[in-house]
Design a protein around this motif. Structure first.
Motif, PDB file in Angstrom:
ATOM      1  N   LEU A 112      -3.932   1.579  19.292  1.00 32.64           N
ATOM      2  CA  LEU A 112      -3.884   0.369  18.465  1.00 32.64           C
ATOM      3  C   LEU A 112      -4.318   0.707  17.036  1.00 32.64           C
ATOM      4  CD1 LEU A 112      -5.544  -2.093  20.992  1.00 32.64           C
ATOM      5  CD2 LEU A 112      -3.148  -2.133  20.269  1.00 32.64           C
ATOM      6  N   PRO A 113      -3.498   1.452  16.320  1.00 29.91           N
ATOM      7  CA  PRO A 113      -3.920   1.902  14.989  1.00 29.91           C
ATOM      8  C   PRO A 113      -4.181   0.770  13.998  1.00 29.91           C
ATOM      9  CG  PRO A 113      -1.613   2.430  15.382  1.00 29.91           C
ATOM     10  CD  PRO A 113      -2.166   1.921  16.668  1.00 29.91           C
ATOM     11  N   HIS A 114      -3.636  -0.414  14.252  1.00 31.06           N
ATOM     12  CA  HIS A 114      -3.848  -1.545  13.342  1.00 31.06           C
ATOM     13  C   HIS A 114      -5.162  -2.282  13.618  1.00 31.06           C
ATOM     14  CE1 HIS A 114      -2.298  -3.643  16.861  1.00 31.06           C
ATOM     15  NE2 HIS A 114      -2.728  -4.776  16.335  1.00 31.06           N
ATOM     16  N   ALA A 115      -5.835  -1.968  14.711  1.00 29.72           N
ATOM     17  CA  ALA A 115      -7.080  -2.663  15.061  1.00 29.72           C
ATOM     18  C   ALA A 115      -8.168  -2.353  14.038  1.00 29.72           C
ATOM     19  CB  ALA A 115      -7.532  -2.251  16.459  1.00 29.72           C
ATOM     20  N   LYS A 116      -8.994  -3.351  13.793  1.00 23.66           N
ATOM     21  CA  LYS A 116     -10.136  -3.182  12.891  1.00 23.66           C
ATOM     22  C   LYS A 116     -11.364  -2.898  13.740  1.00 23.66           C
ATOM     23  CE  LYS A 116      -8.104  -6.378   9.594  1.00 23.66           C
ATOM     24  NZ  LYS A 116      -7.040  -7.049  10.309  1.00 23.66           N
ATOM     25  N   HIS A 117     -12.123  -1.893  13.345  1.00 21.89           N
ATOM     26  CA  HIS A 117     -13.285  -1.479  14.129  1.00 21.89           C
ATOM     27  C   HIS A 117     -14.569  -2.027  13.527  1.00 21.89           C
ATOM     28  CE1 HIS A 117     -11.242   1.331  16.901  1.00 21.89           C
ATOM     29  NE2 HIS A 117     -10.325   1.238  15.961  1.00 21.89           N
ATOM     30  N   LEU A 118     -15.364  -2.657  14.392  1.00 22.45           N
ATOM     31  CA  LEU A 118     -16.668  -3.191  14.019  1.00 22.45           C
ATOM     32  C   LEU A 118     -17.719  -2.316  14.689  1.00 22.45           C
ATOM     33  CD1 LEU A 118     -15.852  -6.945  14.740  1.00 22.45           C
ATOM     34  CD2 LEU A 118     -15.561  -5.703  12.584  1.00 22.45           C
ATOM     35  N   TYR A 119     -18.863  -2.177  14.044  1.00 20.34           N
ATOM     36  CA  TYR A 119     -19.883  -1.259  14.552  1.00 20.34           C
ATOM     37  C   TYR A 119     -21.244  -1.932  14.664  1.00 20.34           C
ATOM     38  CZ  TYR A 119     -16.441   2.296  13.320  1.00 20.34           C
ATOM     39  OH  TYR A 119     -15.288   3.041  13.235  1.00 20.34           O
ATOM     40  N   VAL A 120     -21.893  -1.757  15.824  1.00 23.98           N
ATOM     41  CA  VAL A 120     -23.288  -2.171  15.937  1.00 23.98           C
ATOM     42  C   VAL A 120     -24.145  -1.033  15.395  1.00 23.98           C
ATOM     43  CG1 VAL A 120     -22.981  -3.731  17.912  1.00 23.98           C
ATOM     44  CG2 VAL A 120     -23.545  -1.346  18.316  1.00 23.98           C
ATOM     45  N   ASP A 121     -25.271  -1.366  14.856  1.00 22.88           N
ATOM     46  CA  ASP A 121     -26.196  -0.359  14.342  1.00 22.88           C
ATOM     47  C   ASP A 121     -26.688   0.493  15.509  1.00 22.88           C
ATOM     48  OD1 ASP A 121     -28.747   0.861  13.442  1.00 22.88           O
ATOM     49  OD2 ASP A 121     -28.329  -0.308  11.628  1.00 22.88           O
ATOM     50  N   ARG A 122     -26.795   1.780  15.299  1.00 16.75           N
ATOM     51  CA  ARG A 122     -27.247   2.696  16.360  1.00 16.75           C
ATOM     52  C   ARG A 122     -28.642   2.338  16.878  1.00 16.75           C
ATOM     53  NH1 ARG A 122     -24.485   6.628  18.263  1.00 16.75           N
ATOM     54  NH2 ARG A 122     -22.675   7.445  17.192  1.00 16.75           N
ATOM     55  N   VAL A 123     -29.408   1.629  16.071  1.00 15.08           N
ATOM     56  CA  VAL A 123     -30.739   1.186  16.497  1.00 15.08           C
ATOM     57  C   VAL A 123     -30.624   0.310  17.745  1.00 15.08           C
ATOM     58  CG1 VAL A 123     -32.703  -0.290  15.837  1.00 15.08           C
ATOM     59  CG2 VAL A 123     -31.733   1.315  14.189  1.00 15.08           C
ATOM     60  N   TYR A 124     -29.568  -0.517  17.797  1.00 15.84           N
ATOM     61  CA  TYR A 124     -29.385  -1.432  18.935  1.00 15.84           C
ATOM     62  C   TYR A 124     -28.625  -0.780  20.084  1.00 15.84           C
ATOM     63  CZ  TYR A 124     -30.615  -4.610  15.178  1.00 15.84           C
ATOM     64  OH  TYR A 124     -31.239  -5.221  14.135  1.00 15.84           O
ATOM     65  N   ARG A 125     -27.839   0.225  19.809  1.00 13.24           N
ATOM     66  CA  ARG A 125     -27.066   0.988  20.786  1.00 13.24           C
ATOM     67  C   ARG A 125     -25.977   0.188  21.500  1.00 13.24           C
ATOM     68  NH1 ARG A 125     -27.353   6.018  22.679  1.00 13.24           N
ATOM     69  NH2 ARG A 125     -27.040   5.862  24.895  1.00 13.24           N
ATOM     70  N   GLU A 126     -26.353  -0.892  22.138  1.00 14.73           N
ATOM     71  CA  GLU A 126     -25.407  -1.651  22.952  1.00 14.73           C
ATOM     72  C   GLU A 126     -25.094  -3.003  22.326  1.00 14.73           C
ATOM     73  OE1 GLU A 126     -27.007  -2.021  26.868  1.00 14.73           O
ATOM     74  OE2 GLU A 126     -26.963   0.137  27.239  1.00 14.73           O
ATOM     75  N   VAL A 127     -23.858  -3.416  22.444  1.00 14.93           N
ATOM     76  CA  VAL A 127     -23.449  -4.726  21.943  1.00 14.93           C
ATOM     77  C   VAL A 127     -24.286  -5.818  22.610  1.00 14.93           C
ATOM     78  CG1 VAL A 127     -21.540  -6.384  21.836  1.00 14.93           C
ATOM     79  CG2 VAL A 127     -21.108  -3.948  21.421  1.00 14.93           C
ATOM     80  N   ALA A 128     -24.466  -5.717  23.919  1.00 12.42           N
ATOM     81  CA  ALA A 128     -25.163  -6.756  24.681  1.00 12.42           C
ATOM     82  C   ALA A 128     -26.624  -6.937  24.267  1.00 12.42           C
ATOM     83  CB  ALA A 128     -25.076  -6.461  26.175  1.00 12.42           C
ATOM     84  N   THR A 129     -27.253  -5.895  23.741  1.00 12.87           N
ATOM     85  CA  THR A 129     -28.666  -5.997  23.360  1.00 12.87           C
ATOM     86  C   THR A 129     -28.853  -6.146  21.845  1.00 12.87           C
ATOM     87  OG1 THR A 129     -28.867  -3.579  23.301  1.00 12.87           O
ATOM     88  CG2 THR A 129     -29.439  -4.685  25.378  1.00 12.87           C
ATOM     89  N   THR A 130     -27.764  -6.278  21.117  1.00 16.57           N
ATOM     90  CA  THR A 130     -27.830  -6.475  19.666  1.00 16.57           C
ATOM     91  C   THR A 130     -28.237  -7.920  19.388  1.00 16.57           C
ATOM     92  OG1 THR A 130     -26.121  -4.802  19.318  1.00 16.57           O
ATOM     93  CG2 THR A 130     -26.479  -6.378  17.537  1.00 16.57           C
ATOM     94  N   PRO A 131     -29.167  -8.140  18.474  1.00 15.65           N
ATOM     95  CA  PRO A 131     -29.592  -9.513  18.167  1.00 15.65           C
ATOM     96  C   PRO A 131     -28.425 -10.403  17.753  1.00 15.65           C
ATOM     97  CG  PRO A 131     -31.067  -7.919  17.133  1.00 15.65           C
ATOM     98  CD  PRO A 131     -29.907  -7.146  17.694  1.00 15.65           C
ATOM     99  N   ALA A 132     -28.480 -11.663  18.164  1.00 11.05           N
ATOM    100  CA  ALA A 132     -27.395 -12.616  17.905  1.00 11.05           C
ATOM    101  C   ALA A 132     -27.105 -12.751  16.410  1.00 11.05           C
ATOM    102  CB  ALA A 132     -27.736 -13.968  18.512  1.00 11.05           C
ATOM    103  N   ASP A 133     -28.133 -12.748  15.569  1.00  9.93           N
ATOM    104  CA  ASP A 133     -27.874 -12.907  14.138  1.00  9.93           C
ATOM    105  C   ASP A 133     -27.105 -11.712  13.572  1.00  9.93           C
ATOM    106  OD1 ASP A 133     -30.136 -11.266  14.425  1.00  9.93           O
ATOM    107  OD2 ASP A 133     -31.074 -12.000  12.588  1.00  9.93           O
ATOM    108  N   TYR A 134     -27.363 -10.520  14.111  1.00 12.94           N
ATOM    109  CA  TYR A 134     -26.637  -9.323  13.675  1.00 12.94           C
ATOM    110  C   TYR A 134     -25.180  -9.408  14.137  1.00 12.94           C
ATOM    111  CZ  TYR A 134     -25.706  -4.403  12.646  1.00 12.94           C
ATOM    112  OH  TYR A 134     -25.187  -3.244  12.137  1.00 12.94           O
TER     113      TYR A 134
END
Length: 114
Positions: free
Chosen positions: A77-99
Protein backbone atom coordinates in the motif's frame (compact mmCIF):
# COMPACT_ATOMS: atom_id res chain seq x y z
CA UNK A 1 -19.57 -1.96 -0.33
CA UNK A 2 -20.67 1.63 0.32
CA UNK A 3 -17.58 3.32 1.69
CA UNK A 4 -18.86 6.91 1.93
CA UNK A 5 -15.31 8.21 1.65
CA UNK A 6 -14.41 6.72 5.01
CA UNK A 7 -10.77 6.66 5.91
CA UNK A 8 -9.07 3.43 6.93
CA UNK A 9 -6.66 2.92 9.80
CA UNK A 10 -4.65 -0.30 9.94
CA UNK A 11 -3.51 -1.42 13.39
CA UNK A 12 -2.11 -4.66 14.76
CA UNK A 13 -4.65 -5.81 17.31
CA UNK A 14 -8.00 -5.43 19.03
CA UNK A 15 -6.60 -3.46 21.98
CA UNK A 16 -5.05 -0.97 19.53
CA UNK A 17 -8.41 -0.62 17.81
CA UNK A 18 -10.19 -0.01 21.12
CA UNK A 19 -7.65 2.65 22.15
CA UNK A 20 -8.15 4.51 18.85
CA UNK A 21 -11.95 4.27 19.03
CA UNK A 22 -11.84 6.14 22.35
CA UNK A 23 -10.26 9.23 20.79
CA UNK A 24 -11.77 9.56 17.31
CA UNK A 25 -14.96 11.39 16.47
CA UNK A 26 -15.61 10.46 12.85
CA UNK A 27 -16.53 7.28 11.00
CA UNK A 28 -13.28 5.41 10.47
CA UNK A 29 -12.75 1.82 9.39
CA UNK A 30 -10.16 0.31 11.72
CA UNK A 31 -8.67 -2.93 10.41
CA UNK A 32 -6.65 -5.29 12.60
CA UNK A 33 -3.87 -7.36 11.10
CA UNK A 34 -3.21 -9.44 14.22
CA UNK A 35 0.51 -9.35 13.50
CA UNK A 36 2.25 -9.83 10.19
CA UNK A 37 0.18 -10.89 7.22
CA UNK A 38 0.75 -13.51 4.58
CA UNK A 39 0.59 -12.24 1.01
CA UNK A 40 -2.75 -13.95 0.35
CA UNK A 41 -4.35 -12.60 3.53
CA UNK A 42 -3.05 -9.10 2.84
CA UNK A 43 -4.24 -9.20 -0.78
CA UNK A 44 -7.67 -10.35 0.40
CA UNK A 45 -7.85 -7.49 2.93
CA UNK A 46 -6.84 -4.95 0.25
CA UNK A 47 -9.48 -6.25 -2.15
CA UNK A 48 -12.28 -6.70 0.40
CA UNK A 49 -11.90 -3.19 1.81
CA UNK A 50 -10.92 -1.56 -1.51
CA UNK A 51 -7.79 -0.16 0.09
CA UNK A 52 -6.20 0.82 -3.23
CA UNK A 53 -8.92 3.46 -3.65
CA UNK A 54 -9.16 4.80 -0.11
CA UNK A 55 -7.30 7.10 2.24
CA UNK A 56 -5.30 4.63 4.36
CA UNK A 57 -3.28 5.19 7.52
CA UNK A 58 -0.97 2.74 9.26
CA UNK A 59 -0.37 2.87 13.02
CA UNK A 60 1.60 -0.03 14.47
CA UNK A 61 3.68 -0.65 17.57
CA UNK A 62 7.20 0.77 17.83
CA UNK A 63 8.82 -2.67 18.05
CA UNK A 64 10.36 -5.22 15.70
CA UNK A 65 7.03 -6.88 14.82
CA UNK A 66 5.45 -3.49 14.13
CA UNK A 67 8.33 -2.42 11.91
CA UNK A 68 8.15 -5.70 9.96
CA UNK A 69 4.44 -5.15 9.35
CA UNK A 70 5.02 -1.49 8.44
CA UNK A 71 7.60 -2.53 5.78
CA UNK A 72 5.19 -5.08 4.34
CA UNK A 73 2.38 -2.52 4.18
CA UNK A 74 4.69 0.07 2.56
CA UNK A 75 5.23 -2.35 -0.33
CA UNK A 76 1.59 -3.40 -0.75
CA UNK A 77 0.00 0.00 0.00
CA UNK A 78 2.51 2.62 -1.11
CA UNK A 79 -0.11 5.40 -0.88
CA UNK A 80 -0.78 4.73 2.83
CA UNK A 81 0.28 7.38 5.31
CA UNK A 82 2.29 6.10 8.25
CA UNK A 83 1.71 7.36 11.78
CA UNK A 84 4.17 6.65 14.57
CA UNK A 85 3.83 6.24 18.32
CA UNK A 86 6.79 7.48 20.33
CA UNK A 87 9.20 4.66 21.20
CA UNK A 88 8.75 5.63 24.85
CA UNK A 89 5.22 4.16 24.68
CA UNK A 90 6.18 1.21 22.44
CA UNK A 91 2.64 -0.05 21.92
CA UNK A 92 -0.36 1.71 20.44
CA UNK A 93 -2.61 0.21 23.14
CA UNK A 94 -0.53 1.68 25.99
CA UNK A 95 -0.01 5.11 24.40
CA UNK A 96 -1.80 7.88 26.33
CA UNK A 97 -5.14 8.93 24.81
CA UNK A 98 -4.06 12.57 24.42
CA UNK A 99 -1.01 11.47 22.40
CA UNK A 100 -3.15 9.22 20.19
CA UNK A 101 -5.64 12.05 19.70
CA UNK A 102 -2.78 14.32 18.63
CA UNK A 103 -1.60 11.71 16.11
CA UNK A 104 -5.11 11.35 14.70
CA UNK A 105 -5.57 15.13 14.48
CA UNK A 106 -2.27 15.46 12.58
CA UNK A 107 -3.71 12.96 10.08
CA UNK A 108 -6.84 15.12 9.68
CA UNK A 109 -8.98 12.61 11.55
CA UNK A 110 -11.53 14.30 13.79
CA UNK A 111 -10.93 13.60 17.47
CA UNK A 112 -12.95 13.98 20.64
CA UNK A 113 -11.85 16.79 22.88
CA UNK A 114 -11.39 15.55 26.43
Amino acid sequence: MDLDGRKVLIVEGRTDKEAIKKVINEPLDILCTYGTLGVEKLDAMIEEHELDNREVYVLVDADDAGEKLRKQLRIELPHAKHLYVDRVYREVATTPADYLASLMAQANITVKFT
